[in-house]
Design an enzyme around this catalytic site. Structure first.
Site, PDB file in Angstrom:
ATOM      1  N   ARG A 110       0.856  -1.193   0.000  1.00 24.49           N
ATOM      2  CA  ARG A 110       0.000   0.000   0.000  1.00 24.49           C
ATOM      3  C   ARG A 110       0.888   1.237   0.000  1.00 24.49           C
ATOM      4  NH1 ARG A 110      -5.436   1.183   1.720  1.00 24.49           N
ATOM      5  NH2 ARG A 110      -5.616  -1.021   1.328  1.00 24.49           N
ATOM      6  N   THR A 114      -0.776   7.594  -1.278  1.00 24.29           N
ATOM      7  CA  THR A 114      -2.073   7.496  -1.974  1.00 24.29           C
ATOM      8  C   THR A 114      -2.981   6.441  -1.348  1.00 24.29           C
ATOM      9  OG1 THR A 114      -1.278   5.779  -3.445  1.00 24.29           O
ATOM     10  CG2 THR A 114      -0.911   8.055  -4.157  1.00 24.29           C
ATOM     11  N   ASP A 206      -1.873 -11.012  13.009  1.00 26.98           N
ATOM     12  CA  ASP A 206      -1.228 -10.860  11.704  1.00 26.98           C
ATOM     13  C   ASP A 206      -0.881 -12.245  11.152  1.00 26.98           C
ATOM     14  OD1 ASP A 206       0.971 -10.609   9.738  1.00 26.98           O
ATOM     15  OD2 ASP A 206       0.707  -8.479  10.157  1.00 26.98           O
ATOM     16  N   ASP A 209       2.875 -12.797  10.077  1.00 33.06           N
ATOM     17  CA  ASP A 209       3.783 -12.916  11.219  1.00 33.06           C
ATOM     18  C   ASP A 209       3.590 -14.249  11.937  1.00 33.06           C
ATOM     19  OD1 ASP A 209       5.182 -10.575  10.893  1.00 33.06           O
ATOM     20  OD2 ASP A 209       3.812  -9.394  12.125  1.00 33.06           O
TER      21      ASP A 209
HETATM   22  N1  URA Z   1      -4.028  -9.102   7.695  1.00 35.28           N
HETATM   23  C1  URA Z   1      -3.769  -9.902   8.756  1.00 35.28           C
HETATM   24  O1  URA Z   1      -2.816 -10.661   8.735  1.00 35.28           O
HETATM   25  N2  URA Z   1      -4.600  -9.862   9.816  1.00 35.28           N
HETATM   26  C2  URA Z   1      -5.657  -9.065   9.849  1.00 35.28           C
HETATM   27  O2  URA Z   1      -6.376  -9.071  10.855  1.00 35.28           O
HETATM   28  C3  URA Z   1      -5.906  -8.220   8.745  1.00 35.28           C
HETATM   29  C4  URA Z   1      -5.073  -8.268   7.682  1.00 35.28           C
END
Ligand code: URA
Length: 215
Positions: A110, A114, A206, A209
């Site tokens: 991203r 923008t 995430d 991760d």
């Molecule tokens: N990407 C992720 O890994 N977790 C989320 O909650 C949203 C986007």
């Protein structure tokens, strides 16, 4: 299995094994190795559902005892497209089920100014236009990168695309469906909302991760 609740092209996989494994995946105490294994198992089960309507043809084969007419997959072959990097965590389970499928990768980030998704990597099979494409990303959050990825895959010639994720936010479902009403979406759960950091709540954190142990 398909829930009108989330729109006619959204299928939520309610299978007890999928739901059980998703719960284990979500738990904060689930360590990296276990998280990876569960993501792979859920995505294998998802691939079963995503490929439910693949066409069959009848061929003649010979068993050790006699000849028979038997069904074989016909027509379009598959291509999984992993949306980097977390998509790789659900790619392997799908490939366990369809080992002959081709694989493409797309990377988007991203732009901080923008806020638009910018493509930094794209590699698709040359014959992507003749394949059923299944784009994969574990989390459908804002839906912007998923919609951008599907647009790029269409630009490359793909005619038939589905999208598979583990967890979707209602916002993501809306954005992807509005941008690409022709793309069926498969997920294992639809969560409550996105928070102000675009994390899905309650979600699983995430996904990248947790898959790769980077935090
Ligand atoms: N990407 C992720 O890994 N977790 C989320 O909650 C949203 C986007």
């Amino acid at each position: 299995m398909s829930t009108a609740e989330h729109g006619p092209n959204v299928t939520v996989l309610r299978h007890p094994l999928v739901q059980h494994k998703l719960t284990l995946l979500r738990r904060k105490d689930t360590a990296t190795g276990e998280f990876r294994r569960l993501a792979r198992e859920i995505s294998l089960l998802m691939a079963y559902e995503v490929t439910r309507d693949l066409p069959l043809e009848t061929v003649e084969i010979e068993t050790p005892l006699e000849r028979m007419e038997a069904p074989l997959l016909s027509g379009k072959k598959l291509c999984f497209v992993s949306i980097l990097r977390a998509g790789n965590g659900i790619l392997d389970g799908m490939l366990d089920l369809v080992p002959s499928a081709r694989v493409g990768h797309i990377g988007l980030y991203r732009d901080p100014q923008t806020l638009e998704p910018v493509q930094y990597y794209l590699k698709l099979p040359e014959d992507v236009g003749e394949r059923l494409v299944i784009a994969v990303d574990p989390m459908l959050a804002t839906g912007h990168s998923a919609a951008a990825a599907v647009s790029r895959i269409k630009q490359a010639g793909a005619q038939q695309i589905s999208f598979a994720c583990l967890i979707a936010a209602p916002e993501g479902l809306r954005v992807l469906t509005e941008a690409h009403p022709d793309v069926p979406i498969f997920c294992a759960g639809v969560d409550r909302e996105l928070d102000s950091h675009a994390y899905i709540r309650p979600g699983l954190g995430d996904a990248g991760d947790r898959l790769f142990g980077t935090k």
